[in-house]
Design a protein around this motif. Sequence first.
Motif, PDB file in Angstrom:
ATOM      1  N   ILE A 138       1.054  -0.734   0.169  1.00  0.00           N
ATOM      2  CA  ILE A 138       0.143  -0.303   0.007  1.00  0.00           C
ATOM      3  C   ILE A 138       1.072   1.388   0.036  1.00  0.00           C
ATOM      4  CG2 ILE A 138      -1.517   1.392   1.840  1.00  0.00           C
ATOM      5  CD1 ILE A 138      -2.730  -1.055   0.279  1.00  0.00           C
ATOM      6  N   LEU A 139       1.934   1.409   0.797  1.00  0.00           N
ATOM      7  CA  LEU A 139       2.679   2.526   1.105  1.00  0.00           C
ATOM      8  C   LEU A 139       3.670   2.450  -0.384  1.00  0.00           C
ATOM      9  CD1 LEU A 139       3.280   2.011   4.798  1.00  0.00           C
ATOM     10  CD2 LEU A 139       1.951   3.531   3.296  1.00  0.00           C
TER      11      LEU A 139
ATOM     12  N   CYS B 169      -1.173  15.238   8.958  1.00  0.00           N
ATOM     13  CA  CYS B 169      -0.434  15.087   7.626  1.00  0.00           C
ATOM     14  C   CYS B 169       0.453  14.989   7.525  1.00  0.00           C
ATOM     15  CB  CYS B 169      -1.795  15.717   6.559  1.00  0.00           C
ATOM     16  SG  CYS B 169      -0.858  14.560   4.587  1.00  0.00           S
ATOM     17  N   THR B 170       1.783  14.735   8.443  1.00  0.00           N
ATOM     18  CA  THR B 170       3.086  14.419   8.060  1.00  0.00           C
ATOM     19  C   THR B 170       3.363  13.323   7.770  1.00  0.00           C
ATOM     20  OG1 THR B 170       2.377  15.431  10.747  1.00  0.00           O
ATOM     21  CG2 THR B 170       4.894  14.747   9.914  1.00  0.00           C
ATOM     22  N   ASP B 171       4.480  13.492   6.813  1.00  0.00           N
ATOM     23  CA  ASP B 171       5.133  12.045   6.674  1.00  0.00           C
ATOM     24  C   ASP B 171       5.909  11.920   7.704  1.00  0.00           C
ATOM     25  OD1 ASP B 171       6.726  10.553   5.245  1.00  0.00           O
ATOM     26  OD2 ASP B 171       7.098  12.088   3.356  1.00  0.00           O
TER      27      ASP B 171
ATOM     28  N   LYS C 272       0.939  10.418   6.774  1.00  0.00           N
ATOM     29  CA  LYS C 272       0.253  10.400   5.956  1.00  0.00           C
ATOM     30  C   LYS C 272      -0.560   8.944   5.495  1.00  0.00           C
ATOM     31  CE  LYS C 272       3.699  10.618   2.187  1.00  0.00           C
ATOM     32  NZ  LYS C 272       4.312  11.480   1.257  1.00  0.00           N
ATOM     33  N   GLN C 273       1.344   7.725   5.675  1.00  0.00           N
ATOM     34  CA  GLN C 273       1.022   6.729   5.577  1.00  0.00           C
ATOM     35  C   GLN C 273      -0.071   6.392   6.958  1.00  0.00           C
ATOM     36  OE1 GLN C 273       3.804   8.507   6.454  1.00  0.00           O
ATOM     37  NE2 GLN C 273       5.400   7.936   5.031  1.00  0.00           N
ATOM     38  N   SER C 274      -0.840   6.340   7.915  1.00  0.00           N
ATOM     39  CA  SER C 274      -1.666   6.221   8.200  1.00  0.00           C
ATOM     40  C   SER C 274      -2.473   5.892   7.514  1.00  0.00           C
ATOM     41  CB  SER C 274      -1.572   6.322   9.957  1.00  0.00           C
ATOM     42  OG  SER C 274      -2.618   5.837  10.501  1.00  0.00           O
ATOM     43  N   ILE C 275      -2.429   7.361   7.771  1.00  0.00           N
ATOM     44  CA  ILE C 275      -4.059   7.571   6.926  1.00  0.00           C
ATOM     45  C   ILE C 275      -4.513   7.097   6.039  1.00  0.00           C
ATOM     46  CG2 ILE C 275      -5.182   9.175   6.278  1.00  0.00           C
ATOM     47  CD1 ILE C 275      -3.994  11.633   7.927  1.00  0.00           C
TER      48      ILE C 275
END
Length: 195
Positions: free
Chosen positions: A86-87, A112-114, A145-148
Amino acid sequence: DSQNSLNDEDIASLKQWGMNFVRLGVMWEAVERSEGVYDDAYLDKVEQMINKLGEAGIYTLVDAHQDVFARSMCGEGVPDFYADQILKEDGHCFNGFVDKLMAPVFNKFGVCTDLESFGFRKDENGNPLIEDCQTRDFYTYYMTKQSISAFGALFTNKDGLQDKFVSYWDHVSARFAGNPYVVGYDPLNEPFPAN
Protein backbone atom coordinates in the motif's frame (compact mmCIF):
# COMPACT_ATOMS: atom_id res chain seq x y z
CA ASP A 1 7.73 -14.70 25.42
CA SER A 2 4.77 -17.08 25.36
CA GLN A 3 5.93 -18.63 28.66
CA ASN A 4 5.86 -15.31 30.52
CA SER A 5 3.34 -13.07 28.78
CA LEU A 6 0.33 -14.83 30.34
CA ASN A 7 1.47 -17.60 32.65
CA ASP A 8 -0.29 -19.77 35.24
CA GLU A 9 0.38 -17.25 38.01
CA ASP A 10 -1.23 -14.48 35.92
CA ILE A 11 -4.29 -16.63 35.23
CA ALA A 12 -4.60 -17.45 38.95
CA SER A 13 -4.37 -13.73 39.76
CA LEU A 14 -7.04 -12.86 37.20
CA LYS A 15 -9.32 -15.50 38.73
CA GLN A 16 -8.58 -14.25 42.25
CA TRP A 17 -9.45 -10.69 41.19
CA GLY A 18 -12.83 -11.92 39.95
CA MET A 19 -12.11 -11.72 36.23
CA ASN A 20 -14.07 -14.03 33.94
CA PHE A 21 -13.38 -12.43 30.54
CA VAL A 22 -10.36 -11.32 28.48
CA ARG A 23 -9.87 -9.75 25.08
CA LEU A 24 -6.95 -11.62 23.56
CA GLY A 25 -4.99 -10.09 20.69
CA VAL A 26 -4.53 -12.52 17.81
CA MET A 27 -2.39 -10.43 15.52
CA TRP A 28 -2.92 -10.62 11.76
CA GLU A 29 0.82 -10.22 11.24
CA ALA A 30 1.45 -13.24 13.51
CA VAL A 31 -1.17 -15.40 11.79
CA GLU A 32 -0.23 -14.57 8.17
CA ARG A 33 3.56 -14.60 8.01
CA SER A 34 3.68 -14.63 4.21
CA GLU A 35 0.93 -13.78 1.76
CA GLY A 36 -1.88 -16.33 1.93
CA VAL A 37 0.00 -18.66 4.29
CA TYR A 38 -1.36 -19.00 7.82
CA ASP A 39 0.69 -20.03 10.86
CA ASP A 40 -1.44 -22.71 12.48
CA ALA A 41 1.33 -23.47 14.99
CA TYR A 42 0.84 -19.92 16.32
CA LEU A 43 -2.92 -20.49 16.48
CA ASP A 44 -2.29 -23.75 18.37
CA LYS A 45 -0.41 -21.75 21.02
CA VAL A 46 -3.22 -19.21 21.14
CA GLU A 47 -5.76 -22.00 21.61
CA GLN A 48 -3.70 -23.50 24.42
CA MET A 49 -3.83 -20.13 26.15
CA ILE A 50 -7.58 -19.80 25.52
CA ASN A 51 -8.13 -23.29 26.97
CA LYS A 52 -6.01 -22.57 30.06
CA LEU A 53 -7.99 -19.40 30.66
CA GLY A 54 -11.27 -21.23 30.03
CA GLU A 55 -10.44 -24.03 32.45
CA ALA A 56 -9.99 -21.29 35.06
CA GLY A 57 -13.44 -19.90 34.22
CA ILE A 58 -12.16 -17.02 32.06
CA TYR A 59 -13.71 -16.65 28.60
CA THR A 60 -12.01 -15.06 25.58
CA LEU A 61 -12.94 -12.51 22.95
CA VAL A 62 -10.53 -13.03 20.03
CA ASP A 63 -9.26 -9.60 18.98
CA ALA A 64 -7.65 -8.58 15.68
CA HIS A 65 -5.46 -6.11 17.49
CA GLN A 66 -3.67 -3.27 15.78
CA ASP A 67 -2.16 0.00 16.84
CA VAL A 68 -1.17 2.41 14.06
CA PHE A 69 -1.80 -0.24 11.40
CA ALA A 70 1.64 -1.84 10.92
CA ARG A 71 5.19 -2.01 12.18
CA SER A 72 6.38 0.21 9.32
CA MET A 73 4.38 3.05 10.92
CA CYS A 74 5.67 2.52 14.47
CA GLY A 75 2.75 0.23 15.22
CA GLU A 76 1.67 -3.35 14.75
CA GLY A 77 -1.16 -5.44 13.39
CA VAL A 78 -1.22 -5.67 9.60
CA PRO A 79 1.51 -7.81 8.01
CA ASP A 80 4.39 -5.66 6.77
CA PHE A 81 4.21 -7.07 3.25
CA TYR A 82 0.63 -5.78 2.86
CA ALA A 83 1.44 -2.41 4.42
CA ASP A 84 4.48 -2.10 2.15
CA GLN A 85 2.35 -2.84 -0.94
CA ILE A 86 0.00 0.00 0.00
CA LEU A 87 2.72 2.46 1.00
CA LYS A 88 5.00 1.96 -2.00
CA GLU A 89 2.64 4.22 -3.91
CA ASP A 90 2.78 7.89 -3.00
CA GLY A 91 0.38 8.05 -0.08
CA HIS A 92 -1.86 10.97 0.64
CA CYS A 93 -4.33 12.04 3.29
CA PHE A 94 -7.18 13.14 1.02
CA ASN A 95 -5.74 13.55 -2.46
CA GLY A 96 -2.76 15.33 -3.96
CA PHE A 97 -4.63 18.57 -4.63
CA VAL A 98 -6.34 18.86 -1.22
CA ASP A 99 -3.18 17.83 0.63
CA LYS A 100 -1.19 20.57 -1.08
CA LEU A 101 -3.93 23.17 -0.62
CA MET A 102 -4.40 22.32 3.07
CA ALA A 103 -0.68 21.89 3.90
CA PRO A 104 -0.47 25.08 6.04
CA VAL A 105 -3.46 23.95 8.13
CA PHE A 106 -2.20 20.37 8.34
CA ASN A 107 1.22 21.59 9.46
CA LYS A 108 -0.26 23.85 12.13
CA PHE A 109 -2.21 20.97 13.67
CA GLY A 110 0.35 18.20 13.08
CA VAL A 111 -1.90 16.32 10.67
CA CYS A 112 -0.88 14.57 7.46
CA THR A 113 2.77 14.52 8.50
CA ASP A 114 5.13 12.33 6.53
CA LEU A 115 6.53 9.69 8.89
CA GLU A 116 9.86 9.99 7.07
CA SER A 117 10.13 13.60 8.28
CA PHE A 118 10.79 12.32 11.82
CA GLY A 119 14.22 11.11 10.70
CA PHE A 120 13.98 7.78 12.51
CA ARG A 121 16.71 5.22 12.04
CA LYS A 122 15.69 1.96 10.33
CA ASP A 123 16.08 -1.66 11.35
CA GLU A 124 17.17 -4.50 9.06
CA ASN A 125 13.62 -4.71 7.63
CA GLY A 126 13.46 -1.00 6.80
CA ASN A 127 11.09 -0.25 9.68
CA PRO A 128 11.67 2.62 12.11
CA LEU A 129 13.62 1.51 15.18
CA ILE A 130 11.27 0.88 18.12
CA GLU A 131 13.61 2.94 20.29
CA ASP A 132 13.03 5.93 17.98
CA CYS A 133 9.29 5.29 17.75
CA GLN A 134 9.09 5.47 21.54
CA THR A 135 10.32 9.07 21.54
CA ARG A 136 6.85 10.29 20.53
CA ASP A 137 3.34 9.57 21.80
CA PHE A 138 2.11 6.71 19.65
CA TYR A 139 -1.19 8.40 18.75
CA THR A 140 0.74 10.98 16.71
CA TYR A 141 1.58 8.23 14.22
CA TYR A 142 -2.11 7.91 13.38
CA MET A 143 -1.88 11.46 12.01
CA THR A 144 0.78 10.58 9.44
CA LYS A 145 -0.04 10.38 5.77
CA GLN A 146 1.11 6.76 5.84
CA SER A 147 -1.44 5.77 8.49
CA ILE A 148 -4.26 7.76 6.92
CA SER A 149 -3.50 6.31 3.49
CA ALA A 150 -3.20 2.74 4.81
CA PHE A 151 -6.49 2.81 6.72
CA GLY A 152 -8.14 4.36 3.66
CA ALA A 153 -6.82 1.45 1.60
CA LEU A 154 -8.29 -1.04 4.06
CA PHE A 155 -11.70 0.65 4.08
CA THR A 156 -11.87 1.01 0.28
CA ASN A 157 -10.36 -2.41 -0.44
CA LYS A 158 -7.49 -0.91 -2.40
CA ASP A 159 -5.35 -3.67 -3.91
CA GLY A 160 -7.74 -6.18 -2.30
CA LEU A 161 -6.50 -5.34 1.23
CA GLN A 162 -9.94 -5.68 2.81
CA ASP A 163 -10.45 -9.02 1.04
CA LYS A 164 -7.15 -10.22 2.52
CA PHE A 165 -8.26 -9.10 5.98
CA VAL A 166 -11.54 -11.00 5.54
CA SER A 167 -9.52 -14.09 4.54
CA TYR A 168 -7.50 -13.75 7.76
CA TRP A 169 -10.76 -13.63 9.73
CA ASP A 170 -12.20 -16.57 7.79
CA HIS A 171 -9.20 -18.65 8.83
CA VAL A 172 -9.08 -17.47 12.46
CA SER A 173 -12.82 -17.69 13.11
CA ALA A 174 -13.02 -21.17 11.56
CA ARG A 175 -10.10 -22.24 13.75
CA PHE A 176 -11.85 -21.20 16.99
CA ALA A 177 -15.50 -21.74 16.00
CA GLY A 178 -15.84 -24.90 18.08
CA ASN A 179 -13.96 -23.68 21.14
CA PRO A 180 -16.41 -23.40 24.05
CA TYR A 181 -14.26 -20.75 25.74
CA VAL A 182 -14.40 -18.29 22.82
CA VAL A 183 -17.35 -15.96 23.24
CA GLY A 184 -16.84 -13.84 20.14
CA TYR A 185 -14.58 -11.81 17.91
CA ASP A 186 -13.46 -8.18 17.92
CA PRO A 187 -13.16 -7.45 14.17
CA LEU A 188 -10.60 -4.65 14.47
CA ASN A 189 -9.20 -2.88 17.51
CA GLU A 190 -9.67 0.89 17.40
CA PRO A 191 -9.93 1.42 13.63
CA PHE A 192 -8.77 4.89 12.65
CA PRO A 193 -11.29 6.74 10.44
CA ALA A 194 -8.56 7.68 7.95
CA ASN A 195 -9.73 10.28 5.45
